[in-house]
Design a protein around this motif. Sequence first.
Motif, PDB file in Angstrom:
ATOM      1  N   MET A 198       0.825  -1.197   0.000  1.00 50.82           N
ATOM      2  CA  MET A 198       0.000   0.000   0.000  1.00 50.82           C
ATOM      3  C   MET A 198       0.867   1.257   0.000  1.00 50.82           C
ATOM      4  SD  MET A 198      -2.777   1.325   2.817  1.00 50.82           S
ATOM      5  CE  MET A 198      -1.480   1.502   4.031  1.00 50.82           C
ATOM      6  N   LEU A 199       1.902   1.275   0.833  1.00 52.26           N
ATOM      7  CA  LEU A 199       2.787   2.442   0.911  1.00 52.26           C
ATOM      8  C   LEU A 199       3.528   2.658  -0.405  1.00 52.26           C
ATOM      9  CD1 LEU A 199       4.237   1.983   4.514  1.00 52.26           C
ATOM     10  CD2 LEU A 199       2.616   3.725   3.760  1.00 52.26           C
ATOM     11  N   LYS A 200       3.856   1.580  -1.087  1.00 51.98           N
ATOM     12  CA  LYS A 200       4.538   1.710  -2.387  1.00 51.98           C
ATOM     13  C   LYS A 200       3.664   2.434  -3.400  1.00 51.98           C
ATOM     14  CE  LYS A 200       7.508  -2.405  -2.046  1.00 51.98           C
ATOM     15  NZ  LYS A 200       7.776  -3.766  -2.584  1.00 51.98           N
ATOM     16  N   ILE A 201       2.352   2.276  -3.287  1.00 52.47           N
ATOM     17  CA  ILE A 201       1.426   2.963  -4.186  1.00 52.47           C
ATOM     18  C   ILE A 201       1.136   4.382  -3.705  1.00 52.47           C
ATOM     19  CG2 ILE A 201      -0.913   2.932  -5.145  1.00 52.47           C
ATOM     20  CD1 ILE A 201      -0.840  -0.130  -4.818  1.00 52.47           C
ATOM     21  N   LEU A 202       0.913   4.511  -2.410  1.00 45.93           N
ATOM     22  CA  LEU A 202       0.487   5.791  -1.841  1.00 45.93           C
ATOM     23  C   LEU A 202       1.585   6.845  -1.805  1.00 45.93           C
ATOM     24  CD1 LEU A 202      -1.367   7.696  -0.178  1.00 45.93           C
ATOM     25  CD2 LEU A 202      -0.587   6.489   1.866  1.00 45.93           C
ATOM     26  N   ILE A 203       2.735   6.482  -1.267  1.00 41.62           N
ATOM     27  CA  ILE A 203       3.764   7.489  -0.954  1.00 41.62           C
ATOM     28  C   ILE A 203       4.216   8.299  -2.164  1.00 41.62           C
ATOM     29  CG2 ILE A 203       6.116   7.828  -0.085  1.00 41.62           C
ATOM     30  CD1 ILE A 203       3.931   7.329   2.048  1.00 41.62           C
ATOM     31  N   PRO A 204       4.557   7.685  -3.302  1.00 41.19           N
ATOM     32  CA  PRO A 204       4.981   8.512  -4.448  1.00 41.19           C
ATOM     33  C   PRO A 204       3.944   9.538  -4.862  1.00 41.19           C
ATOM     34  CG  PRO A 204       5.561   6.218  -4.817  1.00 41.19           C
ATOM     35  CD  PRO A 204       4.681   6.242  -3.606  1.00 41.19           C
ATOM     36  N   LYS A 205       2.657   9.147  -4.872  1.00 40.45           N
ATOM     37  CA  LYS A 205       1.600  10.082  -5.266  1.00 40.45           C
ATOM     38  C   LYS A 205       1.411  11.178  -4.216  1.00 40.45           C
ATOM     39  CE  LYS A 205      -1.124   6.889  -8.109  1.00 40.45           C
ATOM     40  NZ  LYS A 205      -1.127   7.733  -9.324  1.00 40.45           N
ATOM     41  N   TYR A 206       1.423  10.769  -2.954  1.00 39.93           N
ATOM     42  CA  TYR A 206       1.220  11.732  -1.870  1.00 39.93           C
ATOM     43  C   TYR A 206       2.363  12.755  -1.832  1.00 39.93           C
ATOM     44  CZ  TYR A 206       0.275  13.448   2.878  1.00 39.93           C
ATOM     45  OH  TYR A 206      -0.001  14.239   3.964  1.00 39.93           O
ATOM     46  N   VAL A 207       3.584  12.263  -1.914  1.00 43.88           N
ATOM     47  CA  VAL A 207       4.757  13.139  -1.834  1.00 43.88           C
ATOM     48  C   VAL A 207       4.800  14.113  -3.009  1.00 43.88           C
ATOM     49  CG1 VAL A 207       7.274  13.157  -2.023  1.00 43.88           C
ATOM     50  CG2 VAL A 207       6.163  11.600  -0.424  1.00 43.88           C
TER      51      VAL A 207
END
Length: 208
Positions: free
Chosen positions: A101-110
Amino acid sequence: MINKYRRTVNKEFEKSSFWPTFTDMISTVLMVVMLMLFSSESITGSVEKDLAKNIDVSVNQTLKESGLPFIIDQNTGQVTFGEKTMFDVDSSILKPEAKEMLKILIPKYVESIYKDYGDNISKIVIKGHTDDVGSYLYNLDLSQRRAFSVAEFIVGNEIGDYKYKDKVLKNIEAIGRSEAELIKSSEGSINRDSSRRVEMKYEINVNK
């Protein structure tokens, strides 16, 4: 005699008129300071609203469609992960599904945070929270370890490279809050499931 009296009166007038003038000057300075503070707070609030809007537009809808289990506050941009999504009971080791989940979320969020306001980001704060079961110190340690696990993964090798990762590495902080910020229902009872969580939030500095 008259001239002497006039000189005396004039001196007394000069002394008495000094204090109102000095008071007016202090009042003006205080007013300017208050206006500057108000202006700074207004700018900060405006930037924060724009950031939250960016996150809502570029991240929230896309990730909602993916069905990933987290909550984004549309007013502040804060992301909240529930304990069951991230960890087993009493564990600070990220679950495999949490890592994916973090692999998907973090790049977009950052990217949504840094692309327009990168110079204004002062911190990315990861906070771990527990419920009120067990001792405060045990929960403090657990919440700190959980926050650190998330932060370590976000800037580690396992997640891979993504845009602005170097900036996140410099800005990220991990904080354990134990049971200091429990979530309560409208009736005032403690919601233990919701209280056990990890939050991710940016902090801004418009003067950077």
